[in-house]
Design a protein around this motif. Structure first.
Motif, short mmCIF file in Angstrom:
data_model
loop_
_atom_site.label_atom_id
_atom_site.label_comp_id
_atom_site.label_asym_id
_atom_site.label_seq_id
_atom_site.Cartn_x
_atom_site.Cartn_y
_atom_site.Cartn_z
N LEU A 47 38.66 26.81 36.16
CA LEU A 47 39.32 25.47 36.65
C LEU A 47 40.50 25.65 36.27
O LEU A 47 41.59 25.11 37.00
CB LEU A 47 38.50 24.39 35.96
N ARG A 48 40.99 26.21 34.88
CA ARG A 48 42.32 26.42 34.56
C ARG A 48 43.08 27.14 35.55
O ARG A 48 44.11 27.08 35.92
CB ARG A 48 42.50 26.92 33.14
N ALA A 49 42.27 28.19 35.96
CA ALA A 49 42.79 29.23 36.91
C ALA A 49 43.36 28.59 38.38
O ALA A 49 44.47 28.95 38.82
CB ALA A 49 42.00 30.53 37.23
N LEU A 50 42.45 28.13 38.71
CA LEU A 50 42.74 27.05 40.05
C LEU A 50 43.86 26.22 39.75
O LEU A 50 44.74 26.04 40.60
CB LEU A 50 41.55 26.60 40.63
N GLU A 51 43.82 25.48 38.59
CA GLU A 51 45.19 24.79 38.31
C GLU A 51 46.57 25.46 38.38
O GLU A 51 47.17 24.83 38.85
CB GLU A 51 45.00 23.95 37.14
N ARG A 52 46.35 26.73 37.81
CA ARG A 52 47.44 27.38 38.00
C ARG A 52 48.05 27.76 39.10
O ARG A 52 49.15 27.87 39.66
CB ARG A 52 47.64 28.78 36.75
N LEU A 53 46.61 28.24 39.86
CA LEU A 53 47.20 28.53 41.34
C LEU A 53 47.95 27.33 42.13
O LEU A 53 48.64 27.62 43.18
CB LEU A 53 45.95 28.99 41.99
N ARG A 54 47.38 26.12 41.82
CA ARG A 54 47.67 24.86 42.72
C ARG A 54 49.21 24.77 42.30
O ARG A 54 50.11 24.31 43.26
CB ARG A 54 46.85 23.82 42.45
N LEU A 55 49.61 25.07 41.36
CA LEU A 55 51.00 24.58 40.72
C LEU A 55 51.88 25.78 41.31
O LEU A 55 53.37 25.79 41.21
CB LEU A 55 51.28 24.93 39.05
N ALA A 56 51.34 26.90 41.83
CA ALA A 56 52.32 28.08 42.23
C ALA A 56 52.30 27.92 43.90
O ALA A 56 52.63 28.88 44.43
CB ALA A 56 51.88 29.50 41.75
N THR A 57 51.86 26.97 44.43
CA THR A 57 51.75 26.76 45.89
C THR A 57 52.90 26.68 46.50
O THR A 57 53.30 26.66 47.99
CB THR A 57 50.86 25.79 46.44
N ALA A 58 53.98 26.50 45.85
CA ALA A 58 55.27 26.49 46.53
C ALA A 58 56.05 27.72 46.91
O ALA A 58 56.73 27.79 48.01
CB ALA A 58 56.61 25.61 45.58
N TYR A 59 55.79 28.83 46.33
CA TYR A 59 56.27 30.24 46.60
C TYR A 59 55.42 31.09 46.54
O TYR A 59 55.44 31.94 47.58
CB TYR A 59 57.26 30.23 45.44
N ASP A 60 54.37 31.28 45.73
CA ASP A 60 53.51 32.28 45.47
C ASP A 60 52.23 32.39 46.35
O ASP A 60 51.76 33.29 46.81
CB ASP A 60 53.15 32.61 43.98
N HIS A 61 51.67 31.02 46.41
CA HIS A 61 50.33 31.05 47.22
C HIS A 61 50.51 29.90 48.24
O HIS A 61 50.84 28.97 47.98
CB HIS A 61 49.18 30.83 45.95
N GLU A 62 49.67 30.33 49.13
CA GLU A 62 49.33 29.18 50.35
C GLU A 62 48.46 28.28 50.01
O GLU A 62 47.25 28.64 49.59
CB GLU A 62 48.95 29.87 51.64
#
Length: 518
Positions: free
Chosen positions: A481-496
């Motif tokens: 869950l923490r990992a998904l939270e970090r991925l969602r915070l990086a959707t502006a540049y790193d992850h779709e």
């Protein structure tokens, strides 16, 4: 709270292709460098649904100790590791198949219906007797020979994987269901005999390695549908009035072929969704894409067999069936070539692990999870292969540039990995995905976006430590869950965002962790 880097020990090994893998309820995916058995509170070892191709014969199964522990360490799984910077067991690290009660009931219901249809057909035929036994024997021989000569490439796992249906067997079943005459004489068999002959011939041709239950159920139900649409109107004389024996008759047969293919795809998609979860529309698109290929041509030829036998007699059956057998034998070669190419790519990925540049099993674990995310996004089989190969080859550049921390070095490593991918004769989409892995997601193809997101998730759940964050308690470094939270915070540049949400849906269908192990 920024992440300053990802470092840490290795994680458990999972093969690249997890399609069809089915984890038992409560199955964990634990990090660890080796196959050392760790126990449940009840003393039973954790089962592993994925075979480990790198485990030595006779070695214990499992996913090994927690990171930082020596091999052979035993601990009560209900208790976390000691120390302020201890990490809980990470859940999950690879996709598990959906095993919901509703899905199990649906699959069992389909099998029960198909079994009941087959048993009733065999019983009715045995009670009434076989009509025109020579014709039934000839058609049964064609289906049985088609099944016996069907040897799809399994990558050396012939005894571990179910056999898919043979194209010639399916074509023979369709032709027998549409048979209305033999050399100017009327065919007098009915729907029960068609189902009984197809069912018995399929089992007879698959002696030694029975077909998968899903494939067998689909063949029985599809044959019963086609025979039910053709045989009763034929015996009643309705087909003589319309469509007659002109061009409309051919259109009628082709319409039954289309309906049977569509119905089989609908049933296959429903079974796939019941077993693996996901959305039905995506599963249906995958099945419709699978219709393309030589198998479709063989099925269409099966429609021609019925009127040919009706005009020329049983001699037309071997004359048309023998070429189909040769086409079926040749259809195995592309699959074998694709499997050999995959083995070469997997060997290259293993080289980076042996050199110590990436954790053991990371490439195969990322490839497995990437395929699951690709299926969730509705990718075709070729696109799923591109995702898998890109995940396996993305780290190959580290053999020449072990330190890829600076952005310029990451770019050089990606170019080197793309050059190796092109020399490995993989599709161009794979090389492009590997080459653009260090760019923002808007400049990447979809395969590269999936791999980048899955790799970042794997870094968070297997290599993150409290020292990597500005959180002294280390709570931010724990759990999916923490990992998904970090991925969602990086959707502006790193992850779709679309890929991140697909990953979240895949992980939500994984087996949950028991209480106290989250």
């Amino acid at each position: 709270m920024t992440r300053r880097g990802a470092h840490g020990p290795s994680a458990g090994v999972h093969p690249a292709d997890a399609e069809g893998a089915k984890a038992p309820p409560g199955h964990p995916v634990a990090p660890g460098p080796g196959p050392v058995t760790e126990e449940w509170p009840g003393g039973e070892p954790w089962p592993s649904p994925w075979p480990d191709p790198y485990r030595a014969p006779g070695a214990a199964a499992g996913y090994g100790p927690r990171p930082g522990e020596a091999a052979g360490t035993r601990r009560d799984p209900a208790k976390p590791a000691d120390g302020p910077r201890s990490r809980h067991r990470v859940w999950p690290g690879a996709p598990a198949a959906s095993d919901t009660p509703a899905g199990r009931r649906f699959v069992r219901g389909v099998h029960a219906v198909a079994g009941a249809v087959a048993v009733l057909a065999v019983g009715w035929t045995a009670w009434q007797g076989v009509a025109q036994p020579q014709v039934a024997l000839a058609w049964g021989a064609l289906i049985a020979i088609g099944e016996a000569t069907w040897r799809p490439y399994t990558g050396g796992r012939a005894q571990e994987t179910p056999r898919p249906a043979a194209p010639v067997g399916a074509a023979g079943a369709l032709a027998y269901a549409l048979l209305g005459g033999i050399g100017g004489r009327e065919a007098v068999h009915g729907v029960p005999q068609v189902v009984a002959v197809v069912f018995a011939a399929t089992l007879a041709g698959a002696i030694g390695r029975p077909p998968a239950l899903d494939e067998l159920a689909r063949r029985v139900l599809t044959t019963a549908f086609v025979a039910g649409c053709f045989q009763p109107p034929h015996h009643a004389g309705a087909l003589d009035r319309w469509p007659g024996h002109g061009p409309y008759y051919v259109i009628y047969l082709l319409s039954l072929l289309v309906l049977s293919t569509l119905g089989d795809a609908l049933l296959a998609a429903a079974l796939a969704r019941a077993r693996t979860g996901g959305r039905y529309g995506r599963a249906l698109r995958t099945e419709l894409r699978a219709v393309e290929g030589p198998g479709t041509a063989i099925h269409a030829t099966g429609v021609v067999i019925a009127p040919a036998v009706g005009a020329a007699g049983l001699w037309a059956l071997p004359a048309l069936g023998l070429p189909l057998l040769f086409v079926q034998l040749g259809a195995r070669r592309p699959e074998a070539a694709r499997a050999v190419r995959h083995q070469g790519v997997a060997a290259l990925a293993r080289a980076t692990e042996l050199a110590g540049h990436v954790p053991a099993g990371r490439s195969h674990r990322v490839a497995a999870l990437g395929r699951a995310v690709g299926r969730e996004l509705g990718l075709s089989a070729a696109e799923l292969d591109a995702v898998e190969h890109a995940a396996l080859l993305r780290d190959i550049g580290r053999l020449a540039l072990p330190d890829v921390a600076p952005p310029a070095e990451r770019r050089r490593a990606a170019l080197l990995a793309a050059a190796v991918a092109r020399r490995a004769r993989v599709p161009a989409a794979v090389a492009v995905a590997v080459e653009r892995q260090s760019e923002p997601y808007r400049a990447q193809p979809l395969a590269a976006r999936i791999v980048a997101t899955v790799v970042a998730y794997d870094d968070f759940v297997t290599s993150a430590t409290p020292a990597d964050y500005d959180d002294p308690t280390g709570e931010e470094a724990r759990g999916p869950l923490r990992a998904l939270e970090r991925l969602r915070l990086a959707t502006a540049y790193d992850h779709e965002p679309r890929v991140v949400e697909a990953l979240a849906r895949v992980l939500s269908r994984c087996a949950p962790a028991p209480a106290g192990l989250r």
